[in-house]
Enzyme design. Structure first.
Site, short mmCIF file in Angstrom:
data_model
loop_
_atom_site.label_atom_id
_atom_site.label_comp_id
_atom_site.label_asym_id
_atom_site.label_seq_id
_atom_site.Cartn_x
_atom_site.Cartn_y
_atom_site.Cartn_z
N ILE A 270 -29.47 -16.46 -19.41
CA ILE A 270 -30.39 -17.56 -19.68
C ILE A 270 -31.28 -17.72 -18.44
O ILE A 270 -30.80 -17.54 -17.32
CB ILE A 270 -29.64 -18.88 -20.01
CG1 ILE A 270 -30.61 -19.98 -20.43
CG2 ILE A 270 -28.73 -19.30 -18.88
CD1 ILE A 270 -29.93 -21.21 -21.03
N ALA A 271 -32.55 -18.00 -18.67
CA ALA A 271 -33.45 -18.19 -17.54
C ALA A 271 -34.65 -19.03 -17.96
O ALA A 271 -35.08 -18.99 -19.11
CB ALA A 271 -33.94 -16.85 -17.01
N GLU B 110 -20.35 -17.11 -17.52
CA GLU B 110 -20.11 -16.93 -16.09
C GLU B 110 -21.38 -17.34 -15.38
O GLU B 110 -22.48 -17.13 -15.88
CB GLU B 110 -19.84 -15.46 -15.71
CG GLU B 110 -18.59 -14.87 -16.27
CD GLU B 110 -18.85 -14.13 -17.57
OE1 GLU B 110 -20.01 -13.80 -17.87
OE2 GLU B 110 -17.89 -13.90 -18.30
N ASN C 287 -24.87 -20.97 -7.61
CA ASN C 287 -25.98 -21.47 -8.43
C ASN C 287 -25.73 -22.92 -8.84
O ASN C 287 -25.41 -23.22 -9.99
CB ASN C 287 -26.20 -20.56 -9.65
CG ASN C 287 -27.48 -20.87 -10.37
OD1 ASN C 287 -28.09 -21.92 -10.21
ND2 ASN C 287 -27.90 -19.92 -11.20
N TYR D 155 -24.78 -27.04 -16.72
CA TYR D 155 -23.65 -26.78 -17.61
C TYR D 155 -22.67 -27.95 -17.64
O TYR D 155 -22.21 -28.36 -18.71
CB TYR D 155 -22.93 -25.48 -17.22
CG TYR D 155 -23.81 -24.25 -17.30
CD1 TYR D 155 -24.70 -24.05 -18.36
CD2 TYR D 155 -23.78 -23.29 -16.30
CE1 TYR D 155 -25.50 -22.93 -18.43
CE2 TYR D 155 -24.59 -22.16 -16.36
CZ TYR D 155 -25.45 -21.99 -17.42
OH TYR D 155 -26.25 -20.88 -17.48
#
Length: 144
Positions: free
Chosen positions: A68-69, A102, A107, A114
């Site tokens: 995801i970005a 993961e 980060n 999350y």
């Protein structure tokens, strides 16, 4: 702004985002292979410009968030949360009850996103990410 399924035509834009956001980015061929094996891929776009993407692999009742970005120029605007909410909705719709992922232990921005979306820390995978130095992965999951 809309979130739609990704297509092969989106790969160049996805690779540009990947290169701008990941220390060890996936290659164009890895994204193509991911689509070919049936992973779900979505893009977040505004005015036909791709601002983010996500790839996940559901094996019901579980799903794994693979990548995801969000474009660095558009981070901090809630787009990651919007994209993650959509992924959770899509997974619920097909019968998924748990999503796992993961994330690099360093980060903090992603980890906070999350956590705010209900993901819990499950374990640490030591030296999961290659590079110098190698980096631990935080394994997280959420019941949806």
């Amino acid at each position: 702004m809309k979130i739609r399924p990704a297509s092969l035509e989106d790969i160049p834009a996805i690779v540009r985002l990947e290169n701008a956001t990941h220390q060890l980015p996936w290659t164009s061929q890895q994204f193509i292979s991911s689509m070919e094996v049936g992973h779900y891929s979505v893009v977040l776009e505004e005015a036909e410009t791709i601002l983010g993407f996500a790839i996940y692999s559901p094996i019901i009742p579980e799903s794994h968030l693979l990548n995801i970005a969000i474009d660095p120029k558009h981070q901090g605007k809630g787009l990651g949360k919007k994209l993650l909410k959509k992924i959770i909705f899509q997974n619920k719709t097909i019968g998924v009850t748990t999503i796992s992922l993961e994330v690099r232990a360093s980060n903090r921005t992603a980890i906070n996103l999350y956590k705010n979306m209900g993901f819990l820390k499950d374990a640490i995978r030591a030296e999961y990410y290659s590079g110098t130095p190698r980096e631990d992965a935080l394994l997280m999951s959420a019941r949806i």
